[in-house]
Write a protein that holds these residues in place. Sequence first.
Motif, PDB file in Angstrom:
ATOM      1  N   TRP A  52      48.523  42.203  39.271  1.00 28.19           N
ATOM      2  CA  TRP A  52      48.501  43.660  39.338  1.00 28.19           C
ATOM      3  C   TRP A  52      49.034  44.094  40.702  1.00 28.19           C
ATOM      4  O   TRP A  52      48.466  43.755  41.731  1.00 28.19           O
ATOM      5  N   TRP A  82      49.225  51.412  39.117  1.00 27.53           N
ATOM      6  CA  TRP A  82      48.996  49.975  38.959  1.00 27.53           C
ATOM      7  C   TRP A  82      49.924  49.440  37.886  1.00 27.53           C
ATOM      8  O   TRP A  82      50.093  50.056  36.838  1.00 27.53           O
ATOM      9  N   PHE A  84      50.942  45.666  35.870  1.00 28.98           N
ATOM     10  CA  PHE A  84      50.745  44.229  35.651  1.00 28.98           C
ATOM     11  C   PHE A  84      52.063  43.640  35.177  1.00 28.98           C
ATOM     12  O   PHE A  84      52.638  44.098  34.183  1.00 28.98           O
TER      13      PHE A  84
END
Length: 230
Positions: A52, A82, A84
């Motif tokens: 992340w 954020w 990932f």
Amino acid sequence: MTARTTPAPALRRAPAAGAAPLVALLVALTASLAAALVAVAPGAQAAGYRYWSFWKWSGSAWAYQQVGPAGFVPADGAVDGWRFAVSPDGGQDAARPTATGEFAAICADTPPAASHKRVAVVLDFGTAADAPGGEQPPAPRTACAAVPAAASSADVLAAVAPPLRYDSAGVLCAIAGYPRAGCADTVAAPAAPAAGGTPADDGPSLGLVAGGALVAALAVGAAWQARRRR
């Protein structure tokens, strides 16, 4: 009585001066080229990390957050992002959130309060290609956190996307329970596409292979010539 003469032994010609150094040089070049071919052989990809990455919305684009979420205190009206993905280590080259970070739109339904600040959060769980084996990334989503003024970005995230998972070193491993296991795992980074969208060739270039064949041929030829002159 007739005298018998012994035939003089045949003279052996000494190797031509400079032949041995030439052979040694060409052999060394061939070895160096072989090492280069191994370095660019298929599968020799740079390492990437599945993790992340942390971003902040800055005007009209995402900027990599240089401070970890536990050490950063966003202001009222800030937007944390954020993402990932499998990305190289180094921050700025990591994959960014795909959605924009428009605070007014994300926090439109969360009224301001005198004792709290509002922080918008954009969560991008990435693609199936970046997901750990057997997992399917959730759909991207946004949230608006109403938290105390002193709350850090880690507090903001905990308020809108539990459960969070950290490793023993304090590295954030999972947001909203994703992924279920692993933490900043090292993986083979995908090869960068060539111009025009065609995937880059992982193997040696044609010029490098041709050069290797030429050097090898020269080395063999020089060795043969040196043996002939003996």
